[in-house]
Write a protein that holds these residues in place. Structure first.
Motif, PDB file in Angstrom:
ATOM      1  N   UNK A   1       0.803  -1.229   0.000  1.00 43.02           N
ATOM      2  CA  UNK A   1       0.000   0.000   0.000  1.00 43.02           C
ATOM      3  C   UNK A   1       0.840   1.286   0.000  1.00 43.02           C
ATOM      4  N   UNK A   2       2.048   1.228  -0.491  1.00 46.80           N
ATOM      5  CA  UNK A   2       2.841   2.454  -0.626  1.00 46.80           C
ATOM      6  C   UNK A   2       2.396   3.223  -1.855  1.00 46.80           C
TER       7      UNK A   2
ATOM      8  N   UNK B   1       5.948   8.694  -1.478  1.00 48.76           N
ATOM      9  CA  UNK B   1       7.291   8.312  -1.029  1.00 48.76           C
ATOM     10  C   UNK B   1       8.368   8.836  -1.984  1.00 48.76           C
ATOM     11  N   UNK B   2       7.989   9.717  -2.894  1.00 47.38           N
ATOM     12  CA  UNK B   2       8.933  10.389  -3.798  1.00 47.38           C
ATOM     13  C   UNK B   2       9.651   9.422  -4.741  1.00 47.38           C
ATOM     14  N   UNK B   3       8.943   8.364  -5.148  1.00 42.97           N
ATOM     15  CA  UNK B   3       9.530   7.418  -6.100  1.00 42.97           C
ATOM     16  C   UNK B   3       9.345   7.895  -7.538  1.00 42.97           C
TER      17      UNK B   3
ATOM     18  N   UNK C   1      14.804   9.284  -1.264  1.00 43.04           N
ATOM     19  CA  UNK C   1      14.443   9.501   0.132  1.00 43.04           C
ATOM     20  C   UNK C   1      12.914   9.457   0.260  1.00 43.04           C
ATOM     21  N   UNK C   2      12.359   8.396   0.862  1.00 42.60           N
ATOM     22  CA  UNK C   2      10.898   8.226   0.854  1.00 42.60           C
ATOM     23  C   UNK C   2      10.141   9.096   1.852  1.00 42.60           C
ATOM     24  N   UNK C   3      10.782   9.603   2.892  1.00 38.58           N
ATOM     25  CA  UNK C   3      10.094  10.405   3.922  1.00 38.58           C
ATOM     26  C   UNK C   3       8.865   9.686   4.456  1.00 38.58           C
ATOM     27  N   UNK C   4       9.066   8.408   4.802  1.00 37.56           N
ATOM     28  CA  UNK C   4       7.981   7.582   5.316  1.00 37.56           C
ATOM     29  C   UNK C   4       8.502   6.823   6.534  1.00 37.56           C
TER      30      UNK C   4
ATOM     31  N   UNK D   1      16.876   6.570   3.462  1.00 34.23           N
ATOM     32  CA  UNK D   1      17.255   6.482   2.060  1.00 34.23           C
ATOM     33  C   UNK D   1      17.086   5.048   1.592  1.00 34.23           C
ATOM     34  N   UNK D   2      16.464   4.868   0.427  1.00 35.73           N
ATOM     35  CA  UNK D   2      16.243   3.547  -0.146  1.00 35.73           C
ATOM     36  C   UNK D   2      16.948   3.431  -1.500  1.00 35.73           C
TER      37      UNK D   2
END
Length: 299
Positions: A91-92, A97-99, A224-227, A233-234
């Motif tokens: 459910x992202x 999440x800035x993807x 950086x997803x900010x979640x 950082x991913x």
């Protein structure tokens, strides 16, 4: 099994550095191998979740003797992705999440090779270390170490096998047995399996190459997803199997133009942390066509 094959062929991309050790002599060899100087730019447009991708790469061999080489290398990529809201697991939302959007990725590093003989056969070892960067700054240092024992090496056929180890990666299987195979039937026809690529090549003239086959393509970047459920950082990694046709032309000595097209089939699409093997979510993508063009200079 699909995950294992995906990781295996991703690692085989380093074999393009080992396939040849001298300057290209015809169009079928241009752009492959660890050469003294190798510069290239590429642009790809796809009709899937990855819309546009640009890359620039350069390498320069600044030390060489009878057994050792040391090469400096750099790579820059720009990748644009557009996922739908239901394309991610758990459910992202890709926008939250800035993807989605355009992501920059860079690598700088050194590659060293060592040549000797083992059990009376040619043997090559390679060590590669890279620092990786993104819009958010430094991400990590990673490395590869491998050896390749040439069981057959003559003018028409090269076949080698050996181990490969990944250092500080996100792979759950950090060691593999790898191989490369190259055979030239005659002046016009040949077959290649190396660098995450398989192709049957037809070279009607010294300046033109047509090929049909497939490769394993990897696109990666950091974001950086900010979640709260994800790391600060991913690392996003998309691995695709791509059946394709390709045309290469030598425009001038050591200068090559490439045009290729085919379809991209997802093998793996995921987000990990910067290091570690934890997979935070998977991505869904459909089979999609793509076109790719590039120019390279190899000396």
């Amino acid at each position: 099994m699909r995950k294992f094959i995906s990781i295996l062929f991703v690692c085989l991309t380093v074999l393009s550095l080992l396939a040849q050790s001298q300057a290209a002599v015809n169009v079928s060899e241009g752009g492959y191998g660890l050469l003294k100087t190798n510069i290239g730019i590429d642009y790809e447009h796809g009709w899937g979740v990855v819309d546009d991708a640009f890359s620039a790469r350069a390498s320069y061999q600044f030390f060489r003797n009878k057994k050792f080489t040391v090469t400096a290398n750099a790579r820059y990529t720009s990748t644009e992705v557009e996922f739908n809201a239901d394309d991610l697991s758990d459910d992202f939302d890709p926008d939250e999440i800035h993807l989605n959007g355009t992501h920059l990725f860079g690598q700088t590093g050194l590659t060293s090779t060592f040549r000797t003989s083992l059990w009376g056969r040619p043997f090559m070892a390679m060590a590669m270390v890279n620092a990786e960067w993104s819009q958010g700054g430094f991400a990590r240092v990673s490395g590869i170490a491998m050896g390749l024992l040439m069981l057959r090496a003559n003018r028409s056929t090269q076949f080698g096998i050996g181990p490969l180890v990944l250092i500080n990666s996100c792979s759950r299987i950090p060691a593999f047995l790898i191989f490369m195979y190259r055979h030239q039937f005659n002046r016009k026809w040949g077959v290649n399996l190396y660098g995450g690529m398989f192709s049957v090549d037809y070279t009607p003239t010294v300046n033109n190459l047509f090929s049909a086959g497939a490769d394993i393509d990897v696109k990666a970047f950091y974001f950086k997803p900010s979640n709260a459920s994800l790391p600060d950082k991913c690392r996003f990694t998309s691995t695709s199997f791509r059946p394709m046709v390709k045309y290469r032309r030598r425009l001038a000595p050591n200068l090559y133009f490439d045009l290729q097209g085919g379809i991209s089939v997802k093998m793996s699409c995921r987000a990990n942390g910067v290091t570690g093997t934890t997979r935070y979510f998977d991505c869904h993508s459909k089979v999609a066509p793509f076109v790719h063009t590039g120019v390279s200079y190899s000396l």
